[in-house]
Motif scaffolding. Structure first.
Motif, mmCIF file in Angstrom:
data_model
loop_
_atom_site.group_PDB
_atom_site.id
_atom_site.type_symbol
_atom_site.label_atom_id
_atom_site.label_comp_id
_atom_site.label_asym_id
_atom_site.label_seq_id
_atom_site.Cartn_x
_atom_site.Cartn_y
_atom_site.Cartn_z
ATOM 1 N N THR A 1 1.568 -0.633 0.098
ATOM 2 C CA THR A 1 0.166 0.077 -0.841
ATOM 3 C C THR A 1 0.932 1.642 -0.176
ATOM 4 O OG1 THR A 1 0.010 0.168 2.677
ATOM 5 C CG2 THR A 1 -1.815 -1.295 1.245
ATOM 6 N N SER A 2 -0.139 2.581 -0.317
ATOM 7 C CA SER A 2 1.208 3.557 -0.081
ATOM 8 C C SER A 2 1.075 3.253 0.838
ATOM 9 C CB SER A 2 -0.032 4.868 -0.956
ATOM 10 O OG SER A 2 1.055 6.178 -0.685
ATOM 11 N N ARG B 1 -7.280 -2.270 -6.044
ATOM 12 C CA ARG B 1 -8.897 -1.606 -5.168
ATOM 13 C C ARG B 1 -8.962 -2.918 -3.851
ATOM 14 N NH1 ARG B 1 -9.473 3.082 -4.200
ATOM 15 N NH2 ARG B 1 -10.510 3.656 -6.171
ATOM 16 N N SER C 1 -11.945 -2.166 0.511
ATOM 17 C CA SER C 1 -11.789 -1.460 0.997
ATOM 18 C C SER C 1 -11.376 -0.049 0.309
ATOM 19 C CB SER C 1 -10.562 -1.442 1.110
ATOM 20 O OG SER C 1 -9.349 -0.517 1.965
ATOM 21 N N ARG D 1 -8.836 1.770 0.061
ATOM 22 C CA ARG D 1 -7.009 1.749 -0.364
ATOM 23 C C ARG D 1 -7.292 0.861 -0.806
ATOM 24 N NH1 ARG D 1 -3.888 -0.776 5.229
ATOM 25 N NH2 ARG D 1 -4.218 -2.314 4.633
ATOM 26 N N GLU D 2 -5.784 1.392 -2.207
ATOM 27 C CA GLU D 2 -5.465 1.038 -2.942
ATOM 28 C C GLU D 2 -3.939 0.055 -2.993
ATOM 29 O OE1 GLU D 2 -4.623 3.492 -6.094
ATOM 30 O OE2 GLU D 2 -6.379 2.998 -7.268
ATOM 31 N N ARG D 3 -3.812 -1.204 -3.049
ATOM 32 C CA ARG D 3 -2.612 -1.674 -3.518
ATOM 33 C C ARG D 3 -1.683 -1.587 -5.017
ATOM 34 N NH1 ARG D 3 -1.081 -4.648 0.597
ATOM 35 N NH2 ARG D 3 -0.177 -5.612 0.530
#
Length: 174
Positions: free
Chosen positions: A59-60, A91, A95, A97-99
């Motif tokens: 992740t970021s 994605r 979530s 959140r991006e990976r």
């Protein structure tokens, strides 16, 4: 002994039981090689960190912690790497959140996508030869440059086919 957050992130990124200092040295050393070859520094560091992770996906926040950089720096690096077809965004299920993922065939994809660039250069050079005149010194130089890129384009196609066969023999289908 308590680990610093960045060290813990580096261990998580590279896998359990690994020396975080050794992983960090690899990431920075390989990134330096990529920079020397022309890649921007932050994308090189992000790419090396992804490559060094067992999952090939971070992740970021994980990248930011492991590399000790801001989310904005990670975002810019990932944007560049995505444009170069060296990483993809995914994605996380359920979530927002991006990976970011590096694939085992990232070099193949990146090089294959260069074919389109070579074709555009060939077209522009062909136009250049026509407008300069093939019998002028500049036109001959342009024609030789065009012939070089046509040659390289053909060699890349043949080489990528040989790589597909070699990869399958060595690593199986995947």
């Amino acid at each position: 002994m308590t680990k610093e957050p960045a060290e813990a992130a580096a261990v998580d990124a590279a896998g359990p039981g690994r020396d975080p200092e050794a992983v960090s040295q690899f990431v920075e050393g390989f990134a330096a090689q990529l920079v020397e070859a022309g890649m921007q520094r932050m994308p090189a560091r992000v790419f090396a960190a992804l490559l060094a992770s067992d999952s090939g996906s971070l992740t970021s926040a994980e990248l930011g912690e492991g590399l000790r950089v801001s989310p904005a720096a990670v975002s810019g690096a990932v944007r560049y790497l995505s444009q170069q077809h060296m990483v993809s965004r995914e994605r996380e299920p359920g979530s927002r959140r991006e990976r970011y993922r590096v694939h085992s065939n990232q070099w193949y994809e990146a090089l294959t996508n260069r074919e389109a660039v070579l074709k555009r250069w060939e077209s522009a050079l062909s136009d250049g030869v026509a407008s300069l005149g093939a019998d002028t010194p500049a036109g001959r130089r342009m024609a030789e440059t065009l012939a070089f890129f046509e040659f390289v384009d053909g060699e890349i196609v043949a080489m990528m086919e040989r790589w597909r066969v070699h990869r399958e023999e060595r690593f199986g289908r995947g």
